[in-house]
Design an enzyme around this catalytic site. Structure first.
Site, PDB file in Angstrom:
ATOM      1  N   HIS A  84      19.747 -18.527 -14.653  1.00 54.83           N
ATOM      2  CA  HIS A  84      18.522 -18.776 -15.330  1.00 54.83           C
ATOM      3  C   HIS A  84      17.646 -17.586 -15.376  1.00 54.83           C
ATOM      4  O   HIS A  84      16.913 -16.994 -14.683  1.00 54.83           O
ATOM      5  CB  HIS A  84      17.936 -19.829 -14.011  1.00 54.83           C
ATOM      6  CG  HIS A  84      16.529 -20.383 -14.610  1.00 54.83           C
ATOM      7  ND1 HIS A  84      16.521 -22.046 -14.704  1.00 54.83           N
ATOM      8  CD2 HIS A  84      15.192 -19.909 -15.195  1.00 54.83           C
ATOM      9  CE1 HIS A  84      15.248 -22.090 -15.462  1.00 54.83           C
ATOM     10  NE2 HIS A  84      14.444 -20.898 -15.477  1.00 54.83           N
ATOM     11  N   HIS A 141      15.340 -16.008 -19.049  1.00 50.87           N
ATOM     12  CA  HIS A 141      14.949 -16.454 -20.447  1.00 50.87           C
ATOM     13  C   HIS A 141      15.015 -15.016 -21.338  1.00 50.87           C
ATOM     14  O   HIS A 141      14.483 -13.819 -21.113  1.00 50.87           O
ATOM     15  CB  HIS A 141      13.621 -16.953 -20.766  1.00 50.87           C
ATOM     16  CG  HIS A 141      13.566 -18.422 -20.175  1.00 50.87           C
ATOM     17  ND1 HIS A 141      13.636 -19.393 -20.949  1.00 50.87           N
ATOM     18  CD2 HIS A 141      13.420 -18.638 -18.873  1.00 50.87           C
ATOM     19  CE1 HIS A 141      13.418 -20.399 -20.161  1.00 50.87           C
ATOM     20  NE2 HIS A 141      13.196 -20.066 -18.933  1.00 50.87           N
ATOM     21  N   ARG A 163      11.076 -10.374 -35.981  1.00 51.98           N
ATOM     22  CA  ARG A 163      11.092 -10.512 -37.419  1.00 51.98           C
ATOM     23  C   ARG A 163      12.505 -10.548 -38.156  1.00 51.98           C
ATOM     24  O   ARG A 163      12.518 -11.308 -39.093  1.00 51.98           O
ATOM     25  CB  ARG A 163      10.328  -9.637 -38.005  1.00 51.98           C
ATOM     26  CG  ARG A 163       8.783  -9.475 -37.604  1.00 51.98           C
ATOM     27  CD  ARG A 163       7.747 -10.204 -38.143  1.00 51.98           C
ATOM     28  NE  ARG A 163       6.341 -10.395 -37.288  1.00 51.98           N
ATOM     29  CZ  ARG A 163       5.472  -9.511 -37.551  1.00 51.98           C
ATOM     30  NH1 ARG A 163       5.824  -8.750 -38.894  1.00 51.98           N
ATOM     31  NH2 ARG A 163       4.455  -9.504 -37.264  1.00 51.98           N
ATOM     32  N   GLY A 180       9.502 -25.413 -21.676  1.00 54.94           N
ATOM     33  CA  GLY A 180       8.240 -25.966 -21.940  1.00 54.94           C
ATOM     34  C   GLY A 180       7.642 -26.652 -20.768  1.00 54.94           C
ATOM     35  O   GLY A 180       7.796 -26.365 -19.601  1.00 54.94           O
ATOM     36  N   HIS A 212      15.400 -27.929 -17.361  1.00 53.93           N
ATOM     37  CA  HIS A 212      14.532 -27.407 -16.211  1.00 53.93           C
ATOM     38  C   HIS A 212      13.841 -28.785 -15.595  1.00 53.93           C
ATOM     39  O   HIS A 212      13.578 -29.749 -16.470  1.00 53.93           O
ATOM     40  CB  HIS A 212      13.144 -26.676 -16.931  1.00 53.93           C
ATOM     41  CG  HIS A 212      13.671 -25.258 -17.408  1.00 53.93           C
ATOM     42  ND1 HIS A 212      14.511 -25.066 -18.116  1.00 53.93           N
ATOM     43  CD2 HIS A 212      12.688 -24.176 -17.215  1.00 53.93           C
ATOM     44  CE1 HIS A 212      14.612 -23.701 -18.521  1.00 53.93           C
ATOM     45  NE2 HIS A 212      13.420 -23.010 -18.082  1.00 53.93           N
ATOM     46  N   GLU A 271       9.632 -28.241 -11.274  1.00 48.65           N
ATOM     47  CA  GLU A 271       8.966 -26.957 -10.973  1.00 48.65           C
ATOM     48  C   GLU A 271       7.634 -27.303 -10.979  1.00 48.65           C
ATOM     49  O   GLU A 271       7.031 -27.233  -9.951  1.00 48.65           O
ATOM     50  CB  GLU A 271       9.306 -25.988 -12.198  1.00 48.65           C
ATOM     51  CG  GLU A 271       8.650 -24.982 -12.026  1.00 48.65           C
ATOM     52  CD  GLU A 271       8.738 -23.944 -13.432  1.00 48.65           C
ATOM     53  OE1 GLU A 271       8.487 -22.700 -13.432  1.00 48.65           O
ATOM     54  OE2 GLU A 271       9.034 -24.420 -14.545  1.00 48.65           O
TER      55      GLU A 271
END
Length: 359
Positions: A26, A28, A81, A180, A207, A210
């Site tokens: 886990h 990101h 970008r 999110g 998720h 939490e």
């Protein structure tokens, strides 16, 4: 502090943690970009930063509130970008793994946000990520694969993300995540996307539990057929759920420092990971967004030893838990477990364990 051996051969438990082989489930990718890498990206892309120098950017990174966390995350995303940028951040992630003796990771990436921000096609972004991933494997000996996550704040994107993920199983994608804002965006809203992903052969890793309580975990298990739960710490509030998780051995991807930073628990001492562990729940330990929360996987293991009394043997088991809960092919998983066990034995043989928490 617990010492391994004596004199010049003495090794602290912190040293043992640093050297032991690990797996992370886990974490990101965007939240793992170091300030120095972001500074490089901003300069080459002409992106504006909220700091004039690297030291100022490091101060900006340090978590102060959830609102600030979102601002940091959006700043990071605005500096990505080009395809080369995605190659760079994937390779740099692999370098961080190598420094921490993380041999395998399943890394969450948010595709819709990056497609929207850059205007690049998803396939081009994934190609860049995989260039960095493959180069890291060749040069650094680490391996990682992708979990693509839906942003639950924008549920209308759910099917597109699920289709992207389903179409990329042959390009390193192993699972569908759900990140999110948990409050107000229950798992049940995303059942159709997860059905699509499961039909394609992807794993379900949302998720839940939490910022919201046990009902969110139940929703992920029932509506999304979750195979692992991202976070899941608030399962401890429902004894029936704890019993279910223990009986079914559903892995929890617990991120202790992240939970403290977000105010879910006030201290390591108050964190329920030890209680869940002692109740037989399948626990893994992870770093979530390491530089933002001023941690990494080594730091998470050290915190468990320092604040919650986890022994060297406990930490070895946590590492094996993560390996066994991964989505690696069974043959590769078995081979890695043999390597891990051999390395644990070598470390124990080199440094006799004495004192509290001895193996």
């Amino acid at each position: 502090m617990l010492q391994f051996g004596r004199g010049k051969d003495a090794m602290s438990l912190h040293d043992f943690i640093r050297d032991m082989p690990k797996v992370e489930l886990h974490v990101h990718l965007e939240g793992s970009i170091q300030p120095s890498t972001l500074f490089t990206l901003a300069r080459r892309n002409g992106a504006r930063l909220p700091a004039r120098d690297l030291e100022g950017l490091r101060r900006f990174y340090h978590f102060t509130s959830f609102k600030h966390f979102i601002r940091v995350y959006m700043t990071i995303s605005s500096c990505l970008r080009t395809v080369a940028d995605f190659e760079l951040i994937a390779y740099e992630f692999g370098a961080s793994m190598a420094r921490q003796q993380i041999r395998y990771a399943e890394v969450t990436f948010t595709p819709y946000t990056n497609v929207q921000n850059t205007g690049l096609p998803f396939d081009d972004i994934l190609a860049g990520l995989n260039e960095g991933r493959i180069r890291a494997q060749a040069e650094l000996g680490v391996e990682f694969r992708w979990v693509l996550d839906i942003v639950r704040d924008d549920p209308k994107t759910r099917l597109q993300v699920a289709r992207w993920a389903a179409g990329a199983i042959d390009r390193g994608v192993v699972g569908l995540g759900l990140g999110g804002t948990e409050r107000g965006h229950p798992p049940e809203w995303f059942a159709d996307a997860y059905a699509l992903a499961r039909e394609a052969g992807l794993h379900s890793v949302p998720h839940a539990g939490e910022l919201c309580g046990p009902e969110s975990v139940w929703g992920a298990l029932r509506a999304l057929e979750a195979e692992r739960i991202g976070h899941g710490v608030r399962s401890v509030e429902d004894p029936a759920l704890v019993d279910f998780l223990r009986e079914q051995q559903v892995p929890l991807e617990i991120c202790p420092t992240s939970n403290l930073c977000l105010g879910i628990y006030p201290s390591y001492a108050a964190h329920p990971i030890r209680r869940l562990w002692e109740q037989g729940v399948y626990v893994t330990v992870n770093s979530d967004d390491p530089p933002i929360f001023n941690t990494d996987l080594v730091g998470e293991y050290q915190a468990l030893a320092d604040h919650l009394g986890f022994s060297a043997a406990d930490l070895e088991q946590l590492s094996l838990n993560a390996l066994r809960a991964s989505f690696l092919p069974s043959e590769q998983k078995a081979a890695l477990e043999q390597e891990f066990q051999a390395e644990f034995a070598r470390l124990r043989a080199q440094h006799v364990v004495t004192g509290q928490g001895a193996i």
